[in-house]
Design a protein around this motif. Structure first.
Motif, mmCIF file in Angstrom:
data_model
loop_
_atom_site.group_PDB
_atom_site.id
_atom_site.type_symbol
_atom_site.label_atom_id
_atom_site.label_comp_id
_atom_site.label_asym_id
_atom_site.label_seq_id
_atom_site.Cartn_x
_atom_site.Cartn_y
_atom_site.Cartn_z
ATOM 1 N N TYR A 137 0.852 -1.184 0.000
ATOM 2 C CA TYR A 137 0.000 0.000 0.000
ATOM 3 C C TYR A 137 0.885 1.231 0.000
ATOM 4 O O TYR A 137 1.747 1.358 0.849
ATOM 5 N N SER A 138 0.654 2.160 -0.937
ATOM 6 C CA SER A 138 1.395 3.412 -0.875
ATOM 7 C C SER A 138 0.850 4.217 0.299
ATOM 8 O O SER A 138 -0.316 4.067 0.677
ATOM 9 N N VAL A 139 1.695 5.061 0.911
ATOM 10 C CA VAL A 139 1.211 5.824 2.060
ATOM 11 C C VAL A 139 0.082 6.767 1.657
ATOM 12 O O VAL A 139 -0.821 7.022 2.440
ATOM 13 N N SER A 140 0.102 7.265 0.418
ATOM 14 C CA SER A 140 -0.992 8.153 0.007
ATOM 15 C C SER A 140 -2.306 7.393 -0.094
ATOM 16 O O SER A 140 -3.375 7.911 0.230
ATOM 17 N N LEU A 141 -2.235 6.132 -0.514
ATOM 18 C CA LEU A 141 -3.450 5.318 -0.543
ATOM 19 C C LEU A 141 -3.974 5.116 0.880
ATOM 20 O O LEU A 141 -5.157 5.299 1.158
#
Ligand SMILES: [Zn+2]
Length: 115
Positions: free
Chosen positions: A30-34
């Motif tokens: 998971y990207s942190v922005s997601l």
């Protein structure tokens, strides 16, 4: 807990991504922005529910001009300031924008797995 929602390894890179290896052998990144935009707290959930998905796409295309401050659409990238485990079922993430009320249960994380 079932193998699908039991992490065997959690690897958090605070400015990039969270990687979880699950007991059933699957790995999710998971990207942190997601993660920030999918914050499960009541306030963020409400903001997401109020957004029209079509409008969201338009806003993303116009990112340079439309700087609406909503989860996942910040002028500056939001990073993880701190994270801790909550019991053995969830993790709590504190964000660089000061938001810290999101408790990400492993069940929830598994359900939003993008990979
Ligand atoms: Zn939130």
């Amino acid at each position: 807990m079932s193998p699908e929602t039991t992490p065997t390894r959690l690897d958090l890179k605070k400015t990039e991504q969270l990687t979880i290896e699950w007991q059933d052998g699957r790995t999710c990144t998971y990207s942190v922005s997601l993660l920030r935009s999918m914050c499960p707290c009541a306030l963020c959930k409400l903001q997401r529910d109020q957004r029209d998905p079509h409008q969201l796409m338009t806003e993303q295309k116009k990112k340079k001009t439309a700087l609406t401050v909503l989860p996942g659409n910040y002028a500056e990238p939001i990073v993880v300031k701190d994270a801790s485990l909550v019991g053995n079922y969830a993790m709590k993430i504190e964000w660089s924008d000061g938001h810290d009320s999101g408790i990400y249960s492993f069940e929830y994380l598994r359900s939003i797995c993008p990979t």
